[in-house]
Design an enzyme around this catalytic site. Structure first.
Site, PDB file in Angstrom:
ATOM      1  N   ARG A   1      20.916  18.453  -3.486  1.00 16.32           N
ATOM      2  CA  ARG A   1      20.993  18.193  -2.039  1.00 16.32           C
ATOM      3  C   ARG A   1      19.620  18.307  -1.365  1.00 16.32           C
ATOM      4  O   ARG A   1      19.254  17.427  -0.569  1.00 16.32           O
ATOM      5  CB  ARG A   1      22.007  19.139  -1.384  1.00 16.32           C
ATOM      6  CG  ARG A   1      23.461  18.806  -1.684  1.00 16.32           C
ATOM      7  CD  ARG A   1      24.398  19.766  -0.966  1.00 16.32           C
ATOM      8  NE  ARG A   1      24.142  21.154  -1.345  1.00 16.32           N
ATOM      9  CZ  ARG A   1      24.603  22.205  -0.678  1.00 16.32           C
ATOM     10  NH1 ARG A   1      25.330  22.030   0.412  1.00 16.32           N
ATOM     11  NH2 ARG A   1      24.347  23.429  -1.090  1.00 16.32           N
TER      12      ARG A   1
ATOM     13  N   ASN B   1      27.925  18.778  -0.559  1.00 21.72           N
ATOM     14  CA  ASN B   1      28.721  19.080  -1.762  1.00 21.72           C
ATOM     15  C   ASN B   1      30.194  18.917  -1.429  1.00 21.72           C
ATOM     16  O   ASN B   1      30.640  19.319  -0.346  1.00 21.72           O
ATOM     17  CB  ASN B   1      28.497  20.524  -2.216  1.00 21.72           C
ATOM     18  CG  ASN B   1      27.218  20.704  -3.004  1.00 21.72           C
ATOM     19  OD1 ASN B   1      26.606  19.734  -3.439  1.00 21.72           O
ATOM     20  ND2 ASN B   1      26.813  21.951  -3.171  1.00 21.72           N
TER      21      ASN B   1
END
Length: 755
Positions: A18, A36
């Site tokens: 990320r 996520n």
């Protein structure tokens, strides 16, 4: 202005993915978010000019973070939402696609450099990690992979760590869930064998001092406890073997670094690359003579070596005199590796003198992985830390989920969901309740993680009616009225090799210990055709008797006595056995030899490659007692190093049967002549050659080789001498032995359309 929703699967949670996406989006001036999701996948929403979106996507695919693995990237055109900036959103629980849980990664060079730097705030901190390294699978309780879903949730970040966590410019620590420092992270401490604290300034240095003085110290690591001691002291190792009830099974050795490892093992560039990879497995290598006590690996010329894979291990080893130690699994004989402090004190207090512990909870126990070279190729023996629970893809999705429970030895379990097979970490031999419960625990984690309920899954088992592994699946079968799918042991071995290549119809060679055969006897040296129509036995080794059943597997001289009895009759067999000194290879001496002949009428029979090799090892006086799985066969392979091929006629075949019993009989009567080392090499080579000839005559060109003996270099050379190296496939992502069977069970059921 365009907008894309991108869903990415693979190893993309817990590896700095990320933050990487965030930096890419900022680089191209895109807006949106990265998040996520609850299936271990990552969702990305990006808005911007199409040329910038395309550049972003290209970088996303080609420039992944060091530990990430992209399995699938799905792009969907969506309507722009008018985001004003790009952000990392709080994780969601929605499951859109399943993805992989990351394995544990060995410490990276950057973190180790900071641990060793006196000016660093992580100086001598045993739990340092970053985006590229550290525990993942061993600390995760549930997905998505966020700190609150791991055992690191008990260690809130301090202001310094929080600042780095929120700094987009900090590549290794920005939004990395497992980071910590001495002010906010886990702590290490030392206790004696009764659990009483040993109050010292530096518990790690004190533990090293105690080890140097001859103590055995239980060390809590990433996925469980090790038992650590000197690898150069016979008295210490003798004490460890006595306490652990492990007379000859080799111990692994952990070395500080590659330079130290070169002092104890012969390393080439390939070996160095494997040892220093993020997985940091145990690698079996030729050992440097005189570097270790013979009691590290009695009777062997190899040693299993691994490098320190955490800061804690590195700091401990660096404070010892040798800079390498025996580092063997912390457990009672036959039980799983211990992961909890209280259990360690309860079960290891009779083995360890001291305990070096920490207060980070291990969620998923995970033992060290083991790797070796087979004819120059890397082969897994035990798949666990660093590799599990990464999945293997299928060519198309399963119709329904599946759950398999493996076999008996070196057990694993597997599930299948969507188009993936996910295998547990190494479980062990299912000979006690503790290991059985560990199998259930590991499968429950996979089922929970991938959303598979009990009654969703087709239960798949080994065909052996008495394996404890069946019970897990039988309970599901009864509870959910699901048909139990049985898969023959060696068919599953071959299918596991086929899975890696997506082969759907092939000929395989299974060279193994024993598995329950369709005729009720023990199979283990098989040529099989496996495919969508089922399987066919094309050939096999001749059956040899196992007088006394299991006892013959522990004392293979019984097999030799049994062969002599079948071929020559009991009276003559007794004379031949005594002439060969076989009574000296049996604990009960002559009395046991005569009893063995009396048991011949009721003896089960085996076409097993493993039992044949055991018998050869006993006949050549190389090894005649199995104190651990595969010992005589392993010793025979090493003994044959430097041996030569002496002709092509020592081991013959008739049609589809390799005449192993005939060879053993001729060996006992002295008809087979030659130097024992040459005989050992030749019989292993010809065993492979004869099985390959049967496969070739079936019309096969590419052959899949599996089973516990598929790691034997000499046998593989024999197979390749017939088929050519390019036509022989040995599993690379799964162990060829029983550690890979559960995945093969699923693939066979998949081929024949049960799932």
């Amino acid at each position: 202005m365009r907008a894309w929703r991108i869903r990415v699967t693979g190893v993309v949670q817990g590896v700095g993915f990320r933050p990487h996406v965030y930096r890419l989006a900022k680089k191209y001036g895109l807006r949106g978010y990265v998040q996520n999701l609850g299936g271990s996948e990552v969702e990305i929403w990006v808005e911007g000019e199409e040329t910038l979106l395309r550049s972003f996507l290209e970088d996303l695919k080609l420039k992944t973070p060091r530990s990430a693995e992209l399995d699938e990237v799905v792009v969907e055109e969506v309507e722009p939402s008018g985001f004003s900036d790009f952000a990392i959103l709080r994780s969601g629980t929605n499951i859109t696609k399943v993805s992989m849980i990351p394995p544990d990664f060995g410490i990276c060079d950057d973190c180790l450099r900071e641990v060793l730097d006196p000016s660093s705030r992580w100086y001598r901190y045993p739990f340092h990690s970053c985006a590229w390294c550290g525990p993942r699978f061993s600390v995760i309780e549930r997905i998505p992979y966020d700190r609150e879903n791991t055992s690191m949730r008990h260690f809130p970040l301090c202001p310094d760590c929080l600042e780095e966590y929120g700094d987009p410019g900090n590549i290794r620590r920005f939004h990395i869930q497992g980071i910590s420092c001495p002010n906010c992270g886990p702590q290490v401490y030392l206790v004696d064998g009764r659990g009483s604290p040993v109050n010292v300034k530096d518990p790690i240095v004190e533990a090293a001092r105690l080890i140097d003085e001859g103590s055995i110290v239980a060390v809590k690591g990433i996925g469980g406890f090790h038992l650590a001691c000197l690898a150069t002291d016979d008295d210490v190792l003798r004490r460890l073997r006595d306490r652990k009830k492990r007379p000859r099974k080799p111990f692994a050795v952990m070395a500080l670094d590659l330079k130290v490892a070169e002092r104890i093992a012969v390393l080439d560039e390939n070996a160095k690359s494997i040892l220093s990879s993020p997985a940091r497995p145990i690698l079996i290598l030729p050992r440097v003579p005189g570097s270790l006590s013979e009691l590290v690996a009695p009777g062997l010329r190899t040693v299993g070596v691994m490098l320190a894979y955490s800061a804690l291990h590195y700091l401990l080893l660096s404070a010892t005199r040798d800079k390498y130690l025996v580092m063997t699994s912390g457990n009672e004989s036959g039980e799983p590796i211990i992961k909890d402090n209280e259990e360690a004190l309860r079960k290891l207090s009779g083995i360890a003198d001291y305990f070096l512990m920490h207060n980070r909870r291990i969620v998923n126990r995970v033992d060290d992985s083991v790797v070796r070279f087979t004819d120059g190729e890397t082969v897994l023996i035990r798949r666990s830390r660093g590799y599990a629970p990464k999945w293997l893809p299928l060519p198309r999705p399963v119709r329904v989920p599946a759950l398999s429970t493996g076999a008996f030895l070196m057990n694993t379990g597997s599930i299948a969901v969507e188009k993936y097979v996910i295998t547990t970490q190494h479980i062990g031999d299912l000979e006690n309740l503790e290991t059985y419960n560990f199998l259930i625990e590991a499968l429950e984690f996979l089922k929970r993680t991938y959303g598979v309920s009990d009654c969703d899954a087709v239960p798949i088992v080994d065909k052996h009616p008495y394996y404890l592994s069946r019970r897990v699946a039988e309970e599901l079968s009864a509870k959910c009225s699901r048909e139990l799918v049985e898969v023959q042991h060696h068919v599953a071995h071959v299918a596991a090799a086929m899975l890696e290549a997506w082969e759907e119809d092939a000929v395989g060679i299974a060279i193994d210990g024993v598995g329950y055969g369709d005729d009720g006897q023990a199979w283990g040296g098989e040529v099989l055709r496996v495919g969508r129509e089922g399987y066919e036995r094309l050939g096999h080794l001749d059956y040899v008797p196992l007088p006394g059943g299991d006892r013959a597997t522990y004392y293979p001289a019984r097999i030799l006595v049994g062969v002599a009895g079948e071929v020559f009759g009991c009276e003559e067999a007794a004379k031949i056995a005594e002439a060969n000194g076989l009574e000296n290879l049996l604990p009960g001496g002559r009395q046991e030899l005569l009893l063995t002949l009396k048991q011949l009428g009721s003896a089960p029979k085996a076409s097993s490659a493993g039992r044949f090799l055991d018998a050869v090892a006993a006949a050549l006086k190389v090894s005649w007692e199995r104190s651990y799985e595969g010992e005589p066969a392993i010793t025979l392979e090493e003994y044959s190093w430097g041996g030569s091929l002496i002709g092509d006629s020592l081991l013959e075949r008739e049609e589809g049967v390799v005449l192993t019993k005939d060879f053993l009989a001729r060996l006992l009567t002295g008809e087979v002549k030659g130097h024992p080392r040459d005989l050992a090499y030749t019989v292993q080579f010809l065993l492979g050659r004869r099985l390959a000839e049967i496969a070739l005559e079936s019309g096969a060109r590419k052959v899949y080789v599996a089973g516990g003996s598929a790691v034997n270099t000499v046998i593989i050379k024999g197979i390749k001498s017939v088929l050519g190296g390019e036509n022989v496939y040995i599993p690379r992502k799964l162990p060829p032995g029983d550690n890979g069977i559960s995945a093969g069970q699923i693939y066979y059921a998949y081929l024949v359309d049960y799932v």
